[in-house]
Scaffold this motif. Structure first.
Motif, PDB file in Angstrom:
ATOM      1  N   ARG A  82      42.736  47.607  39.399  1.00  0.00           N
ATOM      2  CA  ARG A  82      43.132  48.339  38.473  1.00  0.00           C
ATOM      3  C   ARG A  82      43.322  49.705  38.404  1.00  0.00           C
ATOM      4  O   ARG A  82      44.862  50.058  37.856  1.00  0.00           O
ATOM      5  N   GLU A 100      47.342  45.033  30.712  1.00  0.00           N
ATOM      6  CA  GLU A 100      45.274  45.099  30.369  1.00  0.00           C
ATOM      7  C   GLU A 100      46.050  43.165  29.819  1.00  0.00           C
ATOM      8  O   GLU A 100      44.820  42.729  30.529  1.00  0.00           O
ATOM      9  N   ASN A 101      46.693  42.053  29.694  1.00  0.00           N
ATOM     10  CA  ASN A 101      46.653  41.334  29.608  1.00  0.00           C
ATOM     11  C   ASN A 101      46.493  40.513  30.415  1.00  0.00           C
ATOM     12  O   ASN A 101      46.169  39.270  30.675  1.00  0.00           O
ATOM     13  N   LEU A 103      45.682  41.567  33.232  1.00  0.00           N
ATOM     14  CA  LEU A 103      44.612  41.899  34.368  1.00  0.00           C
ATOM     15  C   LEU A 103      43.484  40.922  33.320  1.00  0.00           C
ATOM     16  O   LEU A 103      42.294  40.689  33.871  1.00  0.00           O
ATOM     17  N   ASP A 104      42.942  40.422  31.833  1.00  0.00           N
ATOM     18  CA  ASP A 104      42.202  39.889  31.656  1.00  0.00           C
ATOM     19  C   ASP A 104      42.466  38.562  31.800  1.00  0.00           C
ATOM     20  O   ASP A 104      41.584  37.608  31.866  1.00  0.00           O
ATOM     21  N   GLU A 105      43.605  38.226  32.352  1.00  0.00           N
ATOM     22  CA  GLU A 105      43.647  36.524  32.196  1.00  0.00           C
ATOM     23  C   GLU A 105      43.382  36.122  34.012  1.00  0.00           C
ATOM     24  O   GLU A 105      42.505  35.178  34.543  1.00  0.00           O
ATOM     25  N   SER A 107      40.997  38.288  35.083  1.00  0.00           N
ATOM     26  CA  SER A 107      39.684  38.383  35.337  1.00  0.00           C
ATOM     27  C   SER A 107      38.202  36.759  35.187  1.00  0.00           C
ATOM     28  O   SER A 107      37.671  36.488  35.886  1.00  0.00           O
ATOM     29  N   SER A 108      39.447  36.190  34.054  1.00  0.00           N
ATOM     30  CA  SER A 108      38.699  34.811  33.342  1.00  0.00           C
ATOM     31  C   SER A 108      38.676  33.772  34.727  1.00  0.00           C
ATOM     32  O   SER A 108      37.885  33.441  34.837  1.00  0.00           O
ATOM     33  N   GLN A 111      36.396  34.750  37.243  1.00  0.00           N
ATOM     34  CA  GLN A 111      35.457  34.403  36.654  1.00  0.00           C
ATOM     35  C   GLN A 111      35.167  32.562  36.741  1.00  0.00           C
ATOM     36  O   GLN A 111      34.395  32.330  37.612  1.00  0.00           O
TER      37      GLN A 111
END
Length: 218
Positions: A82, A100-101, A103-105, A107-108, A111
């Protein structure tokens, strides 16, 4: 007696359809200063209808591979990745919202790897795709801010269909015609991801390390 020169082909640079593909590798988009240089080069090439193909920022693909292995071991940190992108975005005067979108994807996805404890070639390609996807959004946003009509495009949305040989995928023959058609219909400057495509199942593939050169050629 000399042979007659070949007749010009409308697809390859005759006066009725002049186009140049500008491919920028990781070092060429490695920091804000270099991206400003990219913008200058693209602006100078506007009369030639440039199509830009870009790699991930220098070092980012290696960071992504490491993140995949971290997740496989049960823990990961997105902060270095990031911050790598935020530094460039801040220096270019852009909004962090452009990443941001994605990086959220990512991260998921990471996970999910920690939960299933598996990093398959297909999943690794998915992880590695984020470098190019983040890079082209930053480059296109800066070009737009500099007054150049530009749009970030993932190559698979342009029609780069490949086989399912994850890690070293090969484009399928039908990809040529689809991409040719879509590029001819575009306005402005498309900023296209190198290195990645999708197979017929809709899974992201990569063309192998340094595959963005291959993408530019295609």
């Amino acid at each position: 007696r000399a042979a007659a020169p070949p007749r010009p082909d409308a697809s390859f640079g005759c006066p009725t359809h002049v186009m140049i593909v500008m491919k920028f590798g990781g070092t060429s988009v490695g920091d804000a200063e270099r991206i400003r240089t990219v913008a200058d080069l693209v602006r100078a090439a506007l009369p030639r209808k440039p199509v830009v193909v870009a790699s991930a920022h220098k070092g980012v693909t290696d960071m992504l591979i490491d993140l995949g292995h971290q997740a496989l071991k049960g823990a990961f940190s997105l902060e270095p990745l990031r911050e790598r992108h935020l530094e460039i975005i801040r220096e270019l005067g852009l909004s962090p919202a452009i990443m941001e979108n994605l990086l959220d994807e990512l991260s998921s996805l990471l996970q999910g790897i920690t939960m299933v404890k598996e990093l398959t070639p297909r999943t690794k390609d998915y992880v590695c795709s984020f470098g190019e996807r983040l890079s082209v959004r930053t480059i296109a946003a800066y070009l737009a801010q500099a007054g150049i009509d530009a749009k970030a495009i993932d190559a698979y949305d342009l029609g780069l269909i490949t086989d399912s040989n994850f890690g070293n995928a090969q484009p399928l023959p039908e990809a040529d015609q689809i991409m040719h058609w879509n590029i001819r219909r575009m306005t402005g400057v498309p900023v296209i991801t190198g290195y990645i495509g999708k197979d017929k199942n809709g899974d992201i593939t990569t063309l192998g390390r340094n595959g963005s050169d291959y993408s530019g050629t295609i």
